[in-house]
Enzyme design. Structure first.
Site, PDB file in Angstrom:
ATOM      1  CE  LYS A 127     -36.176   6.955  10.883  1.00  0.00           C
ATOM      2  NZ  LYS A 127     -36.577   7.157   9.530  1.00  0.00           N
ATOM      3  CE  LYS A 162     -36.765   6.988  14.844  1.00  0.00           C
ATOM      4  NZ  LYS A 162     -38.692   6.665  15.175  1.00  0.00           N
ATOM      5  NE  ARG A 212     -48.119   7.866   7.199  1.00  0.00           N
ATOM      6  CZ  ARG A 212     -47.226   7.454   6.621  1.00  0.00           C
ATOM      7  NH1 ARG A 212     -47.121   6.561   5.458  1.00  0.00           N
ATOM      8  NH2 ARG A 212     -45.641   6.644   6.570  1.00  0.00           N
ATOM      9  NE  ARG A 226     -47.991   3.440  10.697  1.00  0.00           N
ATOM     10  CZ  ARG A 226     -47.177   3.998   9.856  1.00  0.00           C
ATOM     11  NH1 ARG A 226     -46.497   3.721   8.961  1.00  0.00           N
ATOM     12  NH2 ARG A 226     -46.684   5.194  10.789  1.00  0.00           N
ATOM     13  NE  ARG A 234     -39.205  -4.157  12.735  1.00  0.00           N
ATOM     14  CZ  ARG A 234     -38.280  -4.516  12.056  1.00  0.00           C
ATOM     15  NH1 ARG A 234     -37.856  -3.684  10.748  1.00  0.00           N
ATOM     16  NH2 ARG A 234     -38.831  -5.941  11.790  1.00  0.00           N
ATOM     17  CG  ASP A 274     -45.506   7.953  10.685  1.00  0.00           C
ATOM     18  OD1 ASP A 274     -46.230   7.700   9.971  1.00  0.00           O
ATOM     19  OD2 ASP A 274     -44.198   7.224  10.094  1.00  0.00           O
ATOM     20  CD  GLU A 282     -39.779   7.901  10.351  1.00  0.00           C
ATOM     21  OE1 GLU A 282     -39.812   7.761   9.430  1.00  0.00           O
ATOM     22  OE2 GLU A 282     -39.310   7.163  10.939  1.00  0.00           O
ATOM     23  CG  ASN A 284     -43.201   9.387   6.694  1.00  0.00           C
ATOM     24  OD1 ASN A 284     -42.040   8.247   6.633  1.00  0.00           O
ATOM     25  ND2 ASN A 284     -44.076   9.394   7.592  1.00  0.00           N
TER      26      ASN A 284
END
Length: 318
Positions: A127, A162, A212, A226, A234, A274, A282, A284
């Site tokens: 993040k 978050k 993703r 997703r 979420r 994401d 994000e 990752n």
């Protein structure tokens, strides 16, 4: 090319092989004739310039409930001399234990290829690394200040709050423009975490999915969409989201083209980004997931792409 692969991950006994990306990587390595050893991050030690791990050789098997065999007893190995590749695949949270492991593995990176590069993993938490691309992101604030969070909400309406170093959708809150819980939530975050937290403008398009996208050596290789379950914001699969096949939009291709060269230059071979409604949320790099679902929908073999990249980097080292 036959490689000795050391896999730093969580306990293999507990994984769900139907969706586990690390298991998929191990299967592909084994299919190529590479040998595997397994160890936990807690098994790392360092002394006199040597980084060691208490590791155990194993064979993986695509069979639920009997998905591996130990091939010998645990023994201490020198990661610089007894391994060609280390897969750093333990799950977050990205805490001091995780950071310590990156420092230790950085000491062997000159000789043993660590995937992803441990120094760059440490420098690119999910993040925070994404903040390098503000024009690709939704409106975002990183702060510990209630006043700043209140002002941000006043300007942007509903917000998502978050923790900076959370994972799997844990502790992600939607606070609408009239919700009186924001002061209490900021107080709670301040008491649980010492670092700042992230506030983002809520993207209603999350109801249509959180995409993703997996990049291998900076190139997009596949994606899943997703979907959050009913009543949720979420979409993480670990939080009950479901996956569906998808294609990349021109905007998503543009995002990948922007960030891909930097990922490759940093030695971030396997990355999952994401994207919600055309906004990057994000990047990752610690232990990305999604390989199983992507390959199931698309009939692809993303682990093979990752191992091609790994083997290519080793060959380039000479």
């Amino acid at each position: 090319m036959t490689l000795r692969v050391a896999v730093q991950m969580d306990r293999i006994e507990t994984i769900n092989i139907a969706g586990d990306s690390t298991f998929a990587l191990m299967e592909e390595a084994q299919a190529r004739g590479h040998s595997l050893v397994h160890y936990l991050a807690d098994d790392l030690s360092a002394e006199n310039g040597q980084v060691r791990a208490r590791a155990r050789p194993l064979r993986v098997i695509n069979q639920v409930g009997a998905h591996f065999d130990w091939l010998g007893e645990a023994a201490t190995i020198d990661l610089a001399n007894d391994a060609d590749v280390v897969l750093m695949r333990q799950d977050p949270p990205f805490d001091m234990g995780y950071i310590t492991a990156t420092h230790l593995l950085e000491q062997v990176q000159h000789k043993t290829l660590v995937v992803n590069d441990p120094a760059e993993v440490r420098n690119a938490p999910e993040k925070l690394f994404v903040l390098r691309f503000p024009d690709l992101m939704p409106p975002t604030l990183v702060t510990r200040s209630l006043a700043e969070a209140m002002d941000f909400r006043a300007r942007h309406g509903a917000i998502v709050v978050k923790p900076l170093y959370g994972n799997a959708g844990a502790a992600v809150f939607l606070i609408d423009k009239n919700d009186g819980n924001l002061p209490a939530l900021v107080e709670l975050f301040g008491s649980v975490w010492r670092e700042a937290f992230m506030v983002q403008a809520f993207l209603p398009s999350v109801a249509m999915g959180d995409k993703r996208i997996v990049l291998v050596d900076g190139e997009p290789t596949g994606a899943i969409n997703r979907l959050p379950k009913q009543g949720e914001i979420r979409s993480n699969l670990a939080a009950g989201g479901s996956a569906e096949p998808t294609e990349l939009t021109p905007r998503e291709q543009e995002i990948c083209a922007r960030i891909g060269p930097e990922l490759k230059a940093r030695g971030l071979i396997f990355v999952g980004i994401d994207v919600i409604g055309g906004f990057l949320t994000e990047i990752n790099v610690t232990s990305p997931t999604g390989l199983r679902a992507i390959d199931r929908f698309n009939g692809t073999n993303t682990p093979a792409r990752i191992w091609d990249a790994i083997e290519g980097r080793i060959a380039a080292r000479g």
